[in-house]
Design an enzyme around this catalytic site. Structure first.
Site, short mmCIF file in Angstrom:
data_model
loop_
_atom_site.label_atom_id
_atom_site.label_comp_id
_atom_site.label_asym_id
_atom_site.label_seq_id
_atom_site.Cartn_x
_atom_site.Cartn_y
_atom_site.Cartn_z
N SER A 1 0.84 -1.19 0.00
CA SER A 1 0.00 0.00 0.00
C SER A 1 0.88 1.24 0.00
O SER A 1 2.09 1.16 0.31
CB SER A 1 -0.88 -0.01 1.27
OG SER A 1 -1.52 1.23 1.47
N TYR B 1 -3.00 -0.57 10.20
CA TYR B 1 -2.92 -0.68 8.74
C TYR B 1 -1.53 -0.28 8.26
O TYR B 1 -0.86 -1.02 7.52
CB TYR B 1 -3.99 0.18 8.06
CG TYR B 1 -4.12 -0.14 6.59
CD1 TYR B 1 -4.77 -1.29 6.16
CD2 TYR B 1 -3.58 0.70 5.61
CE1 TYR B 1 -4.89 -1.61 4.82
CE2 TYR B 1 -3.69 0.40 4.27
CZ TYR B 1 -4.34 -0.76 3.88
OH TYR B 1 -4.44 -1.07 2.54
#
Length: 258
Positions: free
Chosen positions: A150, A163
């Site tokens: 990501s 995350y």
């Protein structure tokens, strides 16, 4: 090898088999469809039972696929997944660690109840599946492991410390497993998507203020489309990328440079 021996067949995945976790929904389905269109047979572990829509899509494209309803974080699940893939297709060449979750909460409310599930799904399951895949790939002296990272493998980010933590860790794991497995002709790379026009980002895109805030950060001046990722996963899964290893391919329209 002579340069004249190069062929577009280097991008073909005919004769290959790929495991794509969560490959029946969202971006995972796009990765699976791309690999299937390139010729790979697909084995898709999913926590939700396949409702038939994804199967119909693959059949329409003449892609051979097998689905397995399983919680990838359950004890022994990664070994069962790899074994089931081998039993069904006779081989394993590509692993795409796509499955992931993102829980959001205010910083003082973000405790272990949010942290632990994300560690289990986003990081530990990816490690365990890669470990099981390596047991197959090392003896055959070939394989591709692709971790879906990501932009938050590079950035901080509010409302979900787990995350960013898991995506940073997945980037580090990608490099560590490259260092371990490259000697066996196994390539371990990551894909770091930017901001994409998916159901998850609909609320942000629907608000003119937040939508513009994102676009102001993207030199391409548009949200990514799912198709923008499909060529990248085929490349990293194919012979064309045999000397690309330990790398995170950022597909973000230039977001990180601004």
């Amino acid at each position: 090898m002579r340069i004249e021996d190069f062929s577009l067949d280097f991008f073909s995945l005919h004769g290959k088999t790929a495991i794509i976790t969560g490959g029946n929904t969202g971006l995972g389905q796009a990765y699976a469809l791309a690999l299937g269109k390139a010729g790979a047979k697909l084995f898709i572990p999913t926590i939700k039972e396949e409702d038939g829509a994804c199967k119909a899509l693959f059949e329409q494209e003449d892609i051979e696929a097998e689905f397995m309803t399983v919680d990838i974080t359950a004890d022994g699940a990664p070994a069962r997944i790899v074994q089931a893939c081998i039993e069904r297709f006779g081989r394993l060449d590509i692993l795409v660690n796509n499955a992931g979750i993102c829980r959001i909460n205010e910083v003082l409310d973000f405790g272990r109840k949010d942290w632990d599930p994300m560690i289990h799904v986003n990081l530990t399951a990816a490690f365990e599946l890669s470990h099981e895949a390596a047991k197959v790939m090392i003896p055959q002296r070939s394989g591709k492991i692709i971790n879906i990272c990501s932009l938050f493998s590079f950035l901080g980010g509010q409302w979900s410390p787990a995350y960013a933590a898991t995506k940073h860790a997945l980037a580090g794991f990608t490099k560590a497993y490259c260092d371990e497995l490259a000697q066996y002709n196994i390539q371990v790379n990551g894909i770091a998507p930017g901001y994409y026009a998916t159901d998850i980002t609909l609320e942000t895109r629907s608000n003119p203020e937040t939508n513009q805030r994102v676009l102001d950060h993207i030199p391409a001046n548009r949200w990514g489309e799912t198709q923008d990722l499909m060529g990248t996963v085929v490349y990293l899964a194919s012979k064309a990328s045999d000397y690309v290893n330990g790398h995170l391919v950022v597909v973000d329209g230039g977001y990180l440079v601004r």
